[in-house]
Design a protein around this motif. Sequence first.
Motif, PDB file in Angstrom:
ATOM      1  N   SER A  40       0.898  -1.280   0.202  1.00  0.00           N
ATOM      2  CA  SER A  40       0.041  -0.099   0.129  1.00  0.00           C
ATOM      3  C   SER A  40       0.920   1.064   0.187  1.00  0.00           C
ATOM      4  CB  SER A  40      -0.936   0.092   1.190  1.00  0.00           C
ATOM      5  OG  SER A  40      -1.943  -0.883   1.087  1.00  0.00           O
ATOM      6  N   PHE A  41       2.006   1.483   0.942  1.00  0.00           N
ATOM      7  CA  PHE A  41       3.135   2.469   0.879  1.00  0.00           C
ATOM      8  C   PHE A  41       4.248   1.945   0.285  1.00  0.00           C
ATOM      9  CE2 PHE A  41      -0.597   3.035   3.759  1.00  0.00           C
ATOM     10  CZ  PHE A  41      -0.931   4.370   3.643  1.00  0.00           C
ATOM     11  N   ARG A  42       4.190   1.070  -0.605  1.00  0.00           N
ATOM     12  CA  ARG A  42       5.693   0.830  -1.246  1.00  0.00           C
ATOM     13  C   ARG A  42       5.998   1.973  -2.056  1.00  0.00           C
ATOM     14  NH1 ARG A  42       6.689  -1.607  -6.119  1.00  0.00           N
ATOM     15  NH2 ARG A  42       8.616  -2.896  -6.308  1.00  0.00           N
ATOM     16  N   ASN A  43       7.276   2.415  -1.805  1.00  0.00           N
ATOM     17  CA  ASN A  43       8.012   3.349  -2.523  1.00  0.00           C
ATOM     18  C   ASN A  43       7.523   4.760  -2.382  1.00  0.00           C
ATOM     19  OD1 ASN A  43       9.949   1.518  -3.593  1.00  0.00           O
ATOM     20  ND2 ASN A  43       8.603   1.099  -5.219  1.00  0.00           N
ATOM     21  N   CYS A  44       6.964   4.899  -0.873  1.00  0.00           N
ATOM     22  CA  CYS A  44       6.602   6.233  -0.684  1.00  0.00           C
ATOM     23  C   CYS A  44       7.671   6.921   0.114  1.00  0.00           C
ATOM     24  CB  CYS A  44       5.190   6.149   0.053  1.00  0.00           C
ATOM     25  SG  CYS A  44       3.996   5.513  -0.684  1.00  0.00           S
ATOM     26  N   SER A  45       8.875   7.066  -0.501  1.00  0.00           N
ATOM     27  CA  SER A  45      10.094   7.401  -0.025  1.00  0.00           C
ATOM     28  C   SER A  45      10.060   8.746   0.806  1.00  0.00           C
ATOM     29  CB  SER A  45      11.232   7.273  -1.098  1.00  0.00           C
ATOM     30  OG  SER A  45      10.990   8.194  -1.821  1.00  0.00           O
ATOM     31  N   ASN A  46       9.138   9.445   0.719  1.00  0.00           N
ATOM     32  CA  ASN A  46       9.196  10.778   1.298  1.00  0.00           C
ATOM     33  C   ASN A  46       8.197  10.792   2.419  1.00  0.00           C
ATOM     34  OD1 ASN A  46      11.418  12.421   0.181  1.00  0.00           O
ATOM     35  ND2 ASN A  46      10.201  12.216  -1.604  1.00  0.00           N
ATOM     36  N   LEU A  47       7.384   9.612   3.086  1.00  0.00           N
ATOM     37  CA  LEU A  47       6.201   9.840   3.862  1.00  0.00           C
ATOM     38  C   LEU A  47       7.078  10.058   5.157  1.00  0.00           C
ATOM     39  CD1 LEU A  47       3.379   9.016   4.453  1.00  0.00           C
ATOM     40  CD2 LEU A  47       4.209   6.697   4.848  1.00  0.00           C
ATOM     41  N   LYS A  48       6.468  10.813   5.876  1.00  0.00           N
ATOM     42  CA  LYS A  48       6.928  11.321   7.056  1.00  0.00           C
ATOM     43  C   LYS A  48       6.140  11.074   8.378  1.00  0.00           C
ATOM     44  CE  LYS A  48      10.376  13.766   5.373  1.00  0.00           C
ATOM     45  NZ  LYS A  48      11.331  12.755   4.562  1.00  0.00           N
ATOM     46  N   THR A  49       4.636  11.114   8.044  1.00  0.00           N
ATOM     47  CA  THR A  49       3.764  11.172   8.840  1.00  0.00           C
ATOM     48  C   THR A  49       2.521  10.120   8.664  1.00  0.00           C
ATOM     49  OG1 THR A  49       4.207  13.329   9.663  1.00  0.00           O
ATOM     50  CG2 THR A  49       2.140  12.361  10.669  1.00  0.00           C
ATOM     51  N   ILE A  50       2.106   9.336   9.548  1.00  0.00           N
ATOM     52  CA  ILE A  50       0.980   8.743   9.327  1.00  0.00           C
ATOM     53  C   ILE A  50       0.234   8.810  10.820  1.00  0.00           C
ATOM     54  CG2 ILE A  50      -0.374   6.293   9.347  1.00  0.00           C
ATOM     55  CD1 ILE A  50       2.126   5.174   7.885  1.00  0.00           C
ATOM     56  N   SER A  51      -1.007   9.495  10.444  1.00  0.00           N
ATOM     57  CA  SER A  51      -1.853  10.098  11.454  1.00  0.00           C
ATOM     58  C   SER A  51      -2.824   9.207  11.627  1.00  0.00           C
ATOM     59  CB  SER A  51      -2.348  11.563  11.500  1.00  0.00           C
ATOM     60  OG  SER A  51      -1.143  12.351  11.196  1.00  0.00           O
ATOM     61  N   TYR A  52      -3.000   8.357  12.718  1.00  0.00           N
ATOM     62  CA  TYR A  52      -4.101   7.446  13.029  1.00  0.00           C
ATOM     63  C   TYR A  52      -5.002   7.785  14.080  1.00  0.00           C
ATOM     64  CZ  TYR A  52      -6.169   2.591  14.095  1.00  0.00           C
ATOM     65  OH  TYR A  52      -6.857   1.483  14.238  1.00  0.00           O
TER      66      TYR A  52
END
Length: 110
Positions: A65-77
């Motif tokens: 689902s988030f494969r190669n989202c190399s700039n992901l900084k925050t997951i707000s849950y």
Amino acid sequence: GCNMIIEKENGIHYVDNWAVGTDKNITIANIRAGTKGLADYVFNDCSNLTSVTIPDSVISIGRGSFRNCSNLKTISYTGTKEQWDSIIKGNYWNYNAGNYTINYNYKEEN
């Protein structure tokens, strides 16, 4: 990769994971409350994605689902850490997903 419908409502972009459109330039995604799962590879190769909000209604996150989202900084849950830990997560759901943090018990400000 990164196939989704982006819908704007009250200035917020929402994502539908049974989608036909493509937008690899998405930077922030909000998953609608009530969503039960994220489809396999829904954000695959979205390298501009930096932040995603996931509601506590989600019970599964698909493979890649988030494969190669190399700039992901925050997951707000919106749920607790215990709820997050109980989510079924597919293989490589966060492969090469950057150095992100998870904010539990997230409440959206009005």
